[in-house]
Design an enzyme around this catalytic site. Structure first.
Site, short mmCIF file in Angstrom:
data_model
loop_
_atom_site.label_atom_id
_atom_site.label_comp_id
_atom_site.label_asym_id
_atom_site.label_seq_id
_atom_site.Cartn_x
_atom_site.Cartn_y
_atom_site.Cartn_z
N ARG A 75 -26.21 41.01 20.54
CA ARG A 75 -26.79 39.76 21.04
C ARG A 75 -27.50 40.06 22.34
NH1 ARG A 75 -26.36 38.13 16.68
NH2 ARG A 75 -25.25 36.31 15.90
N GLU A 87 -34.04 34.21 22.58
CA GLU A 87 -35.01 34.45 21.51
C GLU A 87 -35.33 33.16 20.74
OE1 GLU A 87 -32.55 37.56 19.68
OE2 GLU A 87 -32.21 36.26 17.96
N HIS A 139 -35.07 40.71 15.76
CA HIS A 139 -33.75 40.35 15.23
C HIS A 139 -33.68 40.53 13.70
CE1 HIS A 139 -29.99 37.69 16.09
NE2 HIS A 139 -29.75 38.54 15.12
C1 GLV Z 1 -26.98 38.08 12.96
O1 GLV Z 1 -27.39 38.13 14.06
C2 GLV Z 1 -25.59 37.94 12.64
O2 GLV Z 1 -24.79 37.70 13.55
O3 GLV Z 1 -25.26 38.04 11.46
#
Ligand code: GLV
Length: 320
Positions: free
Chosen positions: A239, A268, A286
């Site tokens: 994160r 984001e 991401h």
């Molecule tokens: C994606 O960011 C997840 O946490 O699966």
């Protein structure tokens, strides 16, 4: 199969592998990729199941708008830092997530970022595309080899462990830090446990695999980047809140960090301007779990979890 009953709200979108299951059991509405908070608030009243993804904050106010019949927040992701767990528990709402099915894809992406950042592939490709490549140069784009390098893994959960196995198979020494010691992994793979500060000092690559949330916010800031040092490569696929982006950009600009590979950002989809213009930095939008297998698995698991809770069964992956 039970009759279709109850309303499920997918905050944004769910892939067909999960949506079709959900639609067999519930009346389903989806907010779409561009749903606003206001639109979501209008959609949720009466929902028995809510399916958010990591870009959708789930707080007490939203839960109350759903109403007392809400039974489950089935998160379409493994990370749940956007869900107020206490607010869910207080209201007797079950929270589930999608662990396991995305381990391989996310660990592979962290490996890909390690290799591409470590070998300056981002800068090299940008130079080639913009006509700056003038020919083979023995001194240009010199980077890191994993064999013999020390890789520090911050957080040895499923994804951290798989990533550690991968870099270990390529000849790296692995150090890790985690909330509890993983004695089996130490024995089986020879990983070394240490604290964060020692790991940062000793590693050429530092890869973050810890959860988001207030407990880990700002874990890697100016001081930690100093410890990683000018030969170090920082990778973050967990994160964005764990890493101070401006400090990373500054360290790259000033040659105090060798390279960075980032897939996640605080706030984001906005990406700090400082990072966009920083050198030796590979930036991805991401996409850690973005393989066909993983995303289908996540969608299916999110649907199955929601259905299980509403059917009074224990879901496969319950958070609270
Ligand atoms: C994606 O960011 C997840 O946490 O699966």
């Amino acid at each position: 199969m039970q009759n279709k009953s109850g309303k499920a709200v997918v905050a944004r979108v769910l892939l067909p592998a999960g949506l079709e299951l959900l639609e067999q059991r519930f009346e389903v509405s989806q907010g779409g990729l561009d749903v606003t908070r206001e639109q979501l608030e209008e959609m949720v009243p009466g929902a028995i199941a809510l399916v958010p993804d990591p870009s959708v904050p789930v707080d007490g106010e939203l839960l109350d708008l759903c109403g007392e019949q809400l039974e489950v927040v089935s998160n379409f992701a493994v990370g749940y830092d956007h869900v107020d767990l206490e607010a869910c528990s207080d209201r007797g709402i079950v929270v589930t997530n999608t662990p396991g099915v995305l381990t391989e894809a996310t660990a592979e992406l962290a490996l890909m970022l390690t290799l591409s950042a470590g070998r300056l592939a981002g800068d090299a490709e940008r130079d080639l595309r913009s006509g700056l490549w003038t020919g083979w140069n023995p001194g240009a784009y010199l980077g890191l080899e994993l064999r013999g390098a020390t890789v520090g893994v911050v957080g040895l959960g499923r994804i951290g462990l798989r990533y550690a196995e991968m870099v270990s198979a390529l000849g790296a020494e692995v150090l890790y830090t985690a909330s509890s010691r993983k004695v089996e992994a130490e024995k089986q793979f020879g990983f070394g446990w240490t604290d964060l500060e020692d790991l940062l000092r000793r590693s050429q690559v530092v890869s973050i695999h810890a959860p988001g949330g207030e407990g880990t916010r700002g874990m890697i800031g100016r001081r930690e980047l100093e410890l990683i040092g000018p030969e170090g490569v920082l990778i973050n696929t967990s994160r964005g809140t764990l890493v101070d982006s401006d400090a990373v950009a500054e360290a790259l600009e000033e040659g105090r960090l060798a390279a960075a590979g980032l897939d996640v950002y605080d706030g984001e989809p906005a990406v700090p301007e400082s990072l966009l213009s920083a050198p030796r930095c590979v930036l991805l939008p991401h996409i850690g779990s973005a393989s066909h297998i993983s995303r289908d698995g996540m969608a299916r698991l999110a649907a199955e979890n929601a259905i299980a809770v509403v059917d009074g069964l224990e879901p496969a992956s319950r958070v609270v």
